[in-house]
Write a protein that holds these residues in place. Structure first.
Motif, PDB file in Angstrom:
ATOM      1  N   GLN A  24      -2.375  12.344  -9.739  1.00  0.00           N
ATOM      2  CA  GLN A  24      -1.137  11.566  -9.656  1.00  0.00           C
ATOM      3  C   GLN A  24      -0.969  10.963  -8.267  1.00  0.00           C
ATOM      4  O   GLN A  24      -0.573   9.806  -8.119  1.00  0.00           O
ATOM      5  CB  GLN A  24       0.056  12.477  -9.971  1.00  0.00           C
ATOM      6  N   SER A  25      -1.257  11.747  -7.228  1.00  0.00           N
ATOM      7  CA  SER A  25      -1.044  11.303  -5.850  1.00  0.00           C
ATOM      8  C   SER A  25      -1.928  10.119  -5.496  1.00  0.00           C
ATOM      9  O   SER A  25      -1.476   9.133  -4.896  1.00  0.00           O
ATOM     10  CB  SER A  25      -1.301  12.459  -4.874  1.00  0.00           C
ATOM     11  N   VAL A  26      -3.203  10.193  -5.867  1.00  0.00           N
ATOM     12  CA  VAL A  26      -4.118   9.091  -5.562  1.00  0.00           C
ATOM     13  C   VAL A  26      -3.721   7.832  -6.332  1.00  0.00           C
ATOM     14  O   VAL A  26      -3.730   6.725  -5.790  1.00  0.00           O
ATOM     15  CB  VAL A  26      -5.577   9.489  -5.892  1.00  0.00           C
ATOM     16  N   SER A  27      -3.340   8.004  -7.593  1.00  0.00           N
ATOM     17  CA  SER A  27      -2.928   6.859  -8.401  1.00  0.00           C
ATOM     18  C   SER A  27      -1.666   6.215  -7.837  1.00  0.00           C
ATOM     19  O   SER A  27      -1.529   4.990  -7.806  1.00  0.00           O
ATOM     20  CB  SER A  27      -2.697   7.307  -9.843  1.00  0.00           C
ATOM     21  N   LEU A  28      -0.724   7.051  -7.370  1.00  0.00           N
ATOM     22  CA  LEU A  28       0.503   6.515  -6.775  1.00  0.00           C
ATOM     23  C   LEU A  28       0.215   5.731  -5.502  1.00  0.00           C
ATOM     24  O   LEU A  28       0.847   4.703  -5.240  1.00  0.00           O
ATOM     25  CB  LEU A  28       1.468   7.670  -6.475  1.00  0.00           C
ATOM     26  N   LEU A  29      -0.760   6.190  -4.720  1.00  0.00           N
ATOM     27  CA  LEU A  29      -1.143   5.455  -3.516  1.00  0.00           C
ATOM     28  C   LEU A  29      -1.692   4.079  -3.880  1.00  0.00           C
ATOM     29  O   LEU A  29      -1.339   3.064  -3.270  1.00  0.00           O
ATOM     30  CB  LEU A  29      -2.185   6.247  -2.724  1.00  0.00           C
ATOM     31  N   GLY A  30      -2.561   4.045  -4.895  1.00  0.00           N
ATOM     32  CA  GLY A  30      -3.094   2.757  -5.341  1.00  0.00           C
ATOM     33  C   GLY A  30      -2.001   1.834  -5.842  1.00  0.00           C
ATOM     34  O   GLY A  30      -2.012   0.629  -5.570  1.00  0.00           O
ATOM     35  N   ASP A  31      -1.024   2.388  -6.553  1.00  0.00           N
ATOM     36  CA  ASP A  31       0.089   1.578  -7.063  1.00  0.00           C
ATOM     37  C   ASP A  31       0.905   0.967  -5.921  1.00  0.00           C
ATOM     38  O   ASP A  31       1.370  -0.170  -6.015  1.00  0.00           O
ATOM     39  CB  ASP A  31       1.006   2.426  -7.944  1.00  0.00           C
ATOM     40  N   GLU A  32       1.097   1.729  -4.844  1.00  0.00           N
ATOM     41  CA  GLU A  32       1.867   1.222  -3.715  1.00  0.00           C
ATOM     42  C   GLU A  32       1.132   0.095  -2.997  1.00  0.00           C
ATOM     43  O   GLU A  32       1.743  -0.861  -2.520  1.00  0.00           O
ATOM     44  CB  GLU A  32       2.188   2.358  -2.739  1.00  0.00           C
ATOM     45  N   ILE A  33      -0.180   0.211  -2.905  1.00  0.00           N
ATOM     46  CA  ILE A  33      -0.969  -0.884  -2.322  1.00  0.00           C
ATOM     47  C   ILE A  33      -0.872  -2.118  -3.203  1.00  0.00           C
ATOM     48  O   ILE A  33      -0.694  -3.247  -2.728  1.00  0.00           O
ATOM     49  CB  ILE A  33      -2.442  -0.451  -2.140  1.00  0.00           C
ATOM     50  N   ASP A  34      -0.943  -1.893  -4.515  1.00  0.00           N
ATOM     51  CA  ASP A  34      -0.844  -3.009  -5.453  1.00  0.00           C
ATOM     52  C   ASP A  34       0.538  -3.650  -5.418  1.00  0.00           C
ATOM     53  O   ASP A  34       0.688  -4.849  -5.657  1.00  0.00           O
ATOM     54  CB  ASP A  34      -1.135  -2.507  -6.874  1.00  0.00           C
ATOM     55  N   LEU A  35       1.552  -2.862  -5.084  1.00  0.00           N
ATOM     56  CA  LEU A  35       2.924  -3.359  -5.047  1.00  0.00           C
ATOM     57  C   LEU A  35       3.094  -4.490  -4.042  1.00  0.00           C
ATOM     58  O   LEU A  35       3.932  -5.373  -4.222  1.00  0.00           O
ATOM     59  CB  LEU A  35       3.883  -2.214  -4.702  1.00  0.00           C
ATOM     60  N   ILE A  36       2.282  -4.485  -2.989  1.00  0.00           N
ATOM     61  CA  ILE A  36       2.324  -5.582  -2.023  1.00  0.00           C
ATOM     62  C   ILE A  36       1.209  -6.591  -2.266  1.00  0.00           C
ATOM     63  O   ILE A  36       1.382  -7.785  -2.049  1.00  0.00           O
ATOM     64  CB  ILE A  36       2.264  -5.027  -0.571  1.00  0.00           C
ATOM     65  N   ALA A  37       0.054  -6.112  -2.768  1.00  0.00           N
ATOM     66  CA  ALA A  37      -1.094  -7.009  -2.953  1.00  0.00           C
ATOM     67  C   ALA A  37      -0.890  -7.991  -4.105  1.00  0.00           C
ATOM     68  O   ALA A  37      -1.255  -9.172  -3.994  1.00  0.00           O
ATOM     69  CB  ALA A  37      -2.363  -6.191  -3.194  1.00  0.00           C
ATOM     70  N   MET A  38      -0.307  -7.536  -5.206  1.00  0.00           N
ATOM     71  CA  MET A  38      -0.130  -8.413  -6.366  1.00  0.00           C
ATOM     72  C   MET A  38       0.843  -9.562  -6.085  1.00  0.00           C
ATOM     73  O   MET A  38       0.504 -10.727  -6.316  1.00  0.00           O
ATOM     74  CB  MET A  38       0.328  -7.603  -7.578  1.00  0.00           C
ATOM     75  N   PRO A  39       2.066  -9.291  -5.578  1.00  0.00           N
ATOM     76  CA  PRO A  39       2.956 -10.419  -5.286  1.00  0.00           C
ATOM     77  C   PRO A  39       2.439 -11.329  -4.181  1.00  0.00           C
ATOM     78  O   PRO A  39       2.661 -12.540  -4.220  1.00  0.00           O
ATOM     79  CB  PRO A  39       4.275  -9.741  -4.887  1.00  0.00           C
ATOM     80  N   LEU A  40       1.721 -10.759  -3.194  1.00  0.00           N
ATOM     81  CA  LEU A  40       1.172 -11.617  -2.137  1.00  0.00           C
ATOM     82  C   LEU A  40       0.030 -12.485  -2.681  1.00  0.00           C
ATOM     83  O   LEU A  40      -0.194 -13.593  -2.191  1.00  0.00           O
ATOM     84  CB  LEU A  40       0.695 -10.776  -0.957  1.00  0.00           C
ATOM     85  N   THR A  41      -0.689 -12.005  -3.671  1.00  0.00           N
ATOM     86  CA  THR A  41      -1.687 -12.844  -4.341  1.00  0.00           C
ATOM     87  C   THR A  41      -1.002 -14.044  -4.985  1.00  0.00           C
ATOM     88  O   THR A  41      -1.472 -15.184  -4.889  1.00  0.00           O
ATOM     89  CB  THR A  41      -2.449 -12.037  -5.411  1.00  0.00           C
ATOM     90  N   ALA A  42       0.135 -13.778  -5.631  1.00  0.00           N
ATOM     91  CA  ALA A  42       0.875 -14.861  -6.276  1.00  0.00           C
ATOM     92  C   ALA A  42       1.438 -15.850  -5.258  1.00  0.00           C
ATOM     93  O   ALA A  42       1.319 -17.072  -5.429  1.00  0.00           O
ATOM     94  CB  ALA A  42       2.007 -14.276  -7.123  1.00  0.00           C
TER      95      ALA A  42
END
Length: 420
Positions: A24-42
Motif C-alpha cells: 500500500q505504501s509504495v503504491s501510495l507514493l506512486g499515486d502522489e507522484i502521478d498526482l502532479i505528473a498527470m496534470p502537468l502533462t496536460a
C-alpha cells in the motif's frame, strides 16, 4: 535487530499486515507522484485549459459514481478479494505505462490522457472495494485505529515525498516519463499482495434486489448517514478546488512546477506530523468529536488559498501553511472516520457498503471537478476558488445535527447481520 523489531507498532510485527502495508505504501507514493505528473502533462505538454482540467480530474472518478455499488455487490459474492486486487494492479500498471510509451512515439494526445484516467478509475473501483474487506480480514477491531494510522501515515509520508520528487522529475525528464514511477508502484503492490493469504470471509450470495442493501443500511444508520453527507459535501467542493489548483498556481500565481511540488510536499508534512496526533485526538475527545474536528481541520485552512497574494515568497509561504494545516486535518479525519466505519459495517455486507462509500467518497468528485472547471471558465479561477473553499468549510454542519459527536468509543465487535 530484535530491539528494533520490538519497537515497531504491534501490527508491523505481523508478516501479513507488514506486507500489505508495504504494498500500500509504495503504491501510495506512486499515486502522489502521478498526482502532479498527470496534470502537468496536460498543462505543459498538451496545453490544457480550465475546462480540460475539469474533465481530466473527473475522468478517473466517474467510474466510482456509476460502478461502485454494483461492483460491491459482485465482490461480496467472490471467494478471493485479494485476487481481484492483484488483477486490478496489473491492469493499472499497463494503463499508466501507455502514457510515456505514447509520448516517446510522439503520438500522445489529450484524448489518450482522458481515456487512461477513465480506465484507471474503473480498475481503482475494483481494487478499493475489495481492499476494505481484505483490510478487516487482516486487522482486528481492537487494532483498527492503529491500522488506520499506519496506512494513513503512509499516505501522508507519500504526500510529503511524492509531489516534491514528482516536481523535480518533471523538470529533469518531463511529465509523461515521470508517470512511470506510478506504473512501477503497482508492480510493487502486486509482489506484496501475492505473498500473503489471509483468511477472507466466505462469499455472500447476493440475490436480485439485494445489491442496494448497502445503500439502505447507510441511509438507515444515523451516524453513517451524517458522515456520508459531510463527505459528499466536502468532496464536491474540494474537487472543484482540486480541478483548478494546479492551473491557478502555475498560471495566475506564476509559480514553477518545482515550487508547486514544494508546496504540496512540504505542506503535506502536516499530515505526517498528525499521525500520532490522530490517535491522541481520538483518545482525548472520543471518536465522534475526532471525526468532526477532522472535517473542520481539513476544510477551513484552504480558505487561505484564494487569499494568497503578493511576492512569490509570500504566496508560497501562505500556500504552505494552508496545505500543512489541511493535511493535518485530513489525517485526523481519515484515521478516525475509517476506523469507526470499518468497525460498525456488518461483516457479511462489507463490500456492498464499501461500494456505497466509494460512490460517495469518489463518485461525487467528478461532479465537483466538472463544476469547478465550468465555473473557472466562466467566473474565473479566483472567484471559483472562493466558492469551492467556502462550500467545503460547511461540510461539518452535517455532523453537529447527528448523534456522532456524543459517541466516544469504537465498537469492539462487528455486527454479523443487519435489518434492511
Amino acid at each position: 535487530m530484535t530491539v528494533l523489531v520490538d519497537r515497531l507498532p504491534t501490527l508491523l510485527r505481523e508478516r501479513t499486515f507488514r506486507l500489505f502495508w508495504i504494498g500500500q505504501s509504495v503504491s501510495l507514493l506512486g499515486d502522489e507522484i502521478d498526482l502532479i505528473a498527470m496534470p502537468l502533462t496536460a498543462v505543459l505538454v498538451l496545453g490544457a485549459n480550465a475546462g480540460d482540467m475539469g474533465w481530466l480530474t473527473a475522468a478517473p472518478l466517474v467510474p466510482s459514481l456509476v460502478l461502485s455499488i454494483p461492483v460491491g455487490s459482485w465482490v461480496d459474492g467472490r471467494r478471493s478479494r485479494r485476487r481481484i486486487m492483484l488483477w486490478a494492479d496489473l491492469g493499472r500498471f499497463a494503463t499508466v505505462a501507455s502514457i510515456p510509451a505514447a509520448y516517446a512515439l510522439g503520438v500522445l494526445t489529450f484524448a489518450q490522457l482522458f481515456v487512461t484516467a477513465f480506465l484507471l478509475g474503473i480498475l481503482s473501483v475494483l481494487f478499493n472495494v475489495s481492499n476494505n474487506t481484505l483490510f478487516v480480514s487482516i486487522v482486528t477491531n481492537e487494532d483498527l485505529v492503529q491500522g488506520s494510522v499506519l496506512v494513513n501515515g503512509s499516505r501522508s509520508a507519500a504526500s510529503v515525498v511524492g509531489p516534491g520528487v514528482g516536481g523535480v522529475l518533471v523538470q529533469l525528464c518531463s511529465a509523461p516519463f515521470t508517470v512511470l514511477a506510478d506504473a512501477f508502484s503497482y508492480v510493487a503492490s502486486v509482489l506484496c499482495l501475492s505473498r500473503i493469504s489471509p483468511s477472507e470471509p466466505p462469499p455472500e450470495p447476493v440475490g436480485k434486489g439485494r445489491a442496494l442493501d448497502g445503500m439502505r443500511w447507510v441511509i438507515r444508520t444515523p451516524t453513517m448517514r451524517a458522515i456520508q453527507g459531510a463527505v459528499a459535501t466536502l468532496n464536491f467542493f474540494n474537487y472543484a478546488f482540486q480541478a483548478l489548483f494546479v492551473l491557478y498556481v502555475t498560471k495566475d500565481l506564476g509559480l514553477r512546477p518545482s515550487a508547486l511540488g514544494l508546496i504540496l510536499g512540504a505542506g503535506a508534512v502536516g499530515g505526517l506530523a498528525a499521525v500520532l496526533l490522530a490517535s491522541r485526538v481520538v483518545r482525548r475527545f472520543g471518536i465522534g468529536l475526532a471525526i468532526a474536528f477532522g472535517f473542520v481541520g481539513f476544510s477551513v485552512p484552504r480558505l487561505l488559498v484564494p487569499l494568497a497574494a503578493g511576492p512569490a515568497a509570500l504566496v508560497t509561504a501562505v500556500l504552505l501553511v494552508a496545505t500543512f494545516l489541511a493535511n493535518a486535518g485530513a489525517m485526523v479525519l481519515d484515521t478516525s472516520a475509517n476506523a469507526y466505519m470499518m468497525a460498525i459495517i456488518p461483516a457479511k455486507m462489507r463490500a456492498r457498503v464499501s461500494g456505497v462509500l466509494q460512490t460517495v467518497n469518489f463518485g461525487i468528485r467528478p461532479l465537483g471537478a466538472v463544476t469547478g472547471g465550468l465555473l473557472g471558465s466562466t467566473l474565473g479561477l479566483h472567484t471559483t476558488l472562493w466558492i469551492a473553499t467556502g462550500g467545503a468549510a460547511c461540510s461539518a454542519i452535517w455532523l453537529w445535527t447527528s448523534p456522532l459527536p456524543g459517541i466516544r468509543d469504537i465498537p469492539t465487535t462487528t455486527p454479523e447481520t443487519v435489518s434492511v
